[in-house]
Design a protein around this motif. Structure first.
Motif, short mmCIF file in Angstrom:
data_model
loop_
_atom_site.label_atom_id
_atom_site.label_comp_id
_atom_site.label_asym_id
_atom_site.label_seq_id
_atom_site.Cartn_x
_atom_site.Cartn_y
_atom_site.Cartn_z
N THR A 20 33.58 -51.52 96.16
CA THR A 20 32.31 -51.20 96.82
C THR A 20 32.39 -49.83 97.48
OG1 THR A 20 31.80 -53.53 97.22
CG2 THR A 20 30.65 -51.91 98.58
N ASP A 21 33.48 -49.61 98.21
CA ASP A 21 33.62 -48.34 98.93
C ASP A 21 33.83 -47.16 97.98
OD1 ASP A 21 33.33 -49.83 101.16
OD2 ASP A 21 35.26 -49.35 102.07
N ILE A 22 34.59 -47.38 96.92
CA ILE A 22 34.81 -46.27 95.98
C ILE A 22 33.53 -45.96 95.21
CG2 ILE A 22 36.07 -45.56 93.91
CD1 ILE A 22 38.53 -46.93 95.05
N ARG A 23 32.79 -46.99 94.86
CA ARG A 23 31.51 -46.74 94.19
C ARG A 23 30.56 -45.96 95.08
NH1 ARG A 23 31.85 -51.84 91.63
NH2 ARG A 23 30.77 -52.80 93.37
N GLN A 29 25.50 -38.77 90.29
CA GLN A 29 26.25 -38.76 89.03
C GLN A 29 27.39 -37.75 89.13
OE1 GLN A 29 25.45 -40.90 86.77
NE2 GLN A 29 26.93 -40.35 85.20
N GLY A 30 28.62 -38.26 89.16
CA GLY A 30 29.77 -37.38 89.26
C GLY A 30 29.97 -36.84 90.66
N ARG A 31 31.22 -36.53 91.00
CA ARG A 31 31.55 -35.95 92.29
C ARG A 31 32.54 -34.82 92.10
NH1 ARG A 31 31.34 -38.40 97.47
NH2 ARG A 31 32.42 -36.47 98.07
N LEU A 32 32.35 -33.77 92.86
CA LEU A 32 33.30 -32.67 92.85
C LEU A 32 34.52 -33.08 93.68
CD1 LEU A 32 34.04 -29.66 92.29
CD2 LEU A 32 32.93 -29.13 94.49
N VAL A 33 35.70 -32.93 93.10
CA VAL A 33 36.93 -33.27 93.82
C VAL A 33 37.32 -32.08 94.69
CG1 VAL A 33 39.35 -33.91 93.61
CG2 VAL A 33 37.68 -34.84 92.01
N VAL A 71 34.01 -35.34 88.55
CA VAL A 71 34.62 -36.52 87.92
C VAL A 71 33.73 -37.75 88.08
CG1 VAL A 71 36.97 -35.69 88.25
CG2 VAL A 71 35.88 -37.08 90.03
N GLU A 72 34.03 -38.75 87.26
CA GLU A 72 33.36 -40.04 87.34
C GLU A 72 34.31 -41.06 87.96
OE1 GLU A 72 30.26 -40.45 86.76
OE2 GLU A 72 29.88 -38.47 85.88
N TRP A 73 33.76 -42.20 88.29
CA TRP A 73 34.47 -43.30 88.96
C TRP A 73 35.76 -43.67 88.23
CZ3 TRP A 73 35.61 -48.48 87.87
CH2 TRP A 73 35.76 -49.33 88.97
N ASP A 74 35.68 -43.87 86.90
CA ASP A 74 36.83 -44.35 86.13
C ASP A 74 38.01 -43.38 86.21
OD1 ASP A 74 35.67 -46.70 85.39
OD2 ASP A 74 34.91 -45.95 83.47
N GLU A 75 37.74 -42.09 86.22
CA GLU A 75 38.83 -41.10 86.28
C GLU A 75 39.59 -41.21 87.60
OE1 GLU A 75 37.91 -37.03 84.38
OE2 GLU A 75 35.95 -37.78 85.05
N VAL A 76 38.84 -41.37 88.68
CA VAL A 76 39.48 -41.48 90.00
C VAL A 76 40.31 -42.76 90.09
CG1 VAL A 76 39.03 -41.72 92.47
CG2 VAL A 76 37.71 -40.09 91.11
N ILE A 77 39.74 -43.86 89.63
CA ILE A 77 40.47 -45.13 89.66
C ILE A 77 41.76 -45.03 88.85
CG2 ILE A 77 40.42 -47.54 88.88
CD1 ILE A 77 38.82 -47.04 91.40
N ASN A 304 38.06 -56.42 89.31
CA ASN A 304 36.75 -57.02 89.54
C ASN A 304 35.64 -55.97 89.65
OD1 ASN A 304 37.31 -59.91 89.76
ND2 ASN A 304 38.59 -59.30 91.48
N GLY A 305 36.03 -54.73 89.88
CA GLY A 305 35.01 -53.70 90.02
C GLY A 305 34.86 -52.84 88.78
N ARG A 306 35.55 -53.20 87.69
CA ARG A 306 35.47 -52.38 86.47
C ARG A 306 34.03 -52.31 85.98
NH1 ARG A 306 39.49 -54.02 81.84
NH2 ARG A 306 40.96 -52.98 83.23
#
Length: 307
Positions: A20-23, A29-33, A71-77, A304-306
């Motif tokens: 929840t927090d990472i989402r 759409q996308g975040r700059l690291v 980046v997108e969520w999956d890359e960070v995870i 569970n958050g995939r």
């Protein structure tokens, strides 16, 4: 329910918090690291009680691998999981069984950590593998503990040795091992009274039980398992250090994982104490104790958050 499904269920509260927090970091759409993003990742991870050191290392991994990229969520995870798996790596840590005679397992922990239930689950696991089990109810100070262990013994088909209220715990442990030897049992699990790690007289009593077991069988106890309540989070690290000093703990059983969002404490325990985590308790049923697998654990934290 299979192994991984049980693990996911046990980690449900942790994964809900994490995902929840990472989402929430990806409301657009996308975040700059950048530094701000890395700081937000760190603050999210620290909530799972994995400790500052591990959370910082995982967040820094995201920063160094993905800096200045959108980046997108999956890359960070993916980066977080890779770092946590490296931090939690441990050699395979199954129970060390005796070459001859019964394997003696001493179990300790603070009051209310889930020790008695964990012993019952261990006994059930061994019985399910075709091993004969004797339990030693060496928590002689609390009548309820003996009664509870006796009920569990009947449920899982194990023998049990008890003593009179207030009897010397070491004598009960001695009789339990003697019965295991006499009856040809494969495993003898010795319960001990719950105690705070700061109660020196009671910690010395644990040391006495340890010595008595070693006099009966030269290499006993073959395992000294410390049960930690996952809901206590970082306090478990202090417990692990004190109990290991007193009785040379060989591994950890992490109980009540399903009742907390602080599942990340396993990372801190591995880093700061060095003891292998051998089993995790993921529910209240007898078969809700599973062998610990670091890679599966990390995958389960995020599964569970995939999306």
């Amino acid at each position: 329910m299979g192994f991984f499904e049980k693990l996911k269920q046990g980690l449900k509260k942790t994964t809900q918090l994490l995902n929840t927090d990472i989402r929430d970091l990806f409301k657009t759409q996308g975040r700059l690291v950048d530094e701000a993003f890395v700081r937000e990742v760190f603050e999210t991870l620290i909530k799972t009680d994995m400790g500052v050191q591990a959370a910082r290392a995982a967040a820094d991994e995201v920063g160094s691998a993905l800096r200045a990229r959108v980046v997108e969520w999956d890359e960070v995870i993916g980066q977080i999981k890779q770092k946590l798996k490296a931090l939690m790596h441990q050699p395979a840590a199954p129970i060390r069984f005796a070459e001859n005679g019964p394997t003696v397992i001493m179990v300790c922990g603070v009051n209310g950590c889930g020790k008695t239930t964990s012993i019952a689950k261990l006994a059930y696991m061994f019985q399910s593998e075709g091993k004969k089990v004797v339990l030693g109810a060496a928590d002689t100070f609390r009548a309820a503990a003996v009664e509870q262990l006796t009920i569990w013994a009947k449920r899982c088909g194990a023998e049990i040795v008890t003593g009179a209220p207030g009897a010397d715990p070491a004598s009960v442990a001695h009789r339990a091992v003697a019965q295991a030897i006499q009856t040809g049992a494969d495993v003898c699990i010795v319960d001990t009274a719950g105690r705070l790690q700061t109660q020196q007289n009671l910690m010395q009593q644990l040391s006495k039980i340890h010595r008595v077991l070693g006099k009966q069988i030269p290499e006993a106890p073959h395992e000294v398992l410390l049960v930690l309540d996952a809901t206590t989070g970082q306090n478990g690290i202090s417990q692990a250090k004190h109990f290991t000093d007193a009785v040379k703990c060989t591994g950890i059983v992490l109980a009540k994982l399903d009742g907390t969002a602080k599942g990340g404490v396993v990372v801190a325990i591995r880093q700061q104490v060095g003891l292998p985590v051998k089993f995790v308790g993921v529910g209240e049923k007898l078969d809700d104790l599973i062998p610990f697998d670091p890679d599966a654990f990390v995958d389960g934290m995020f599964e569970n958050g995939r999306r």
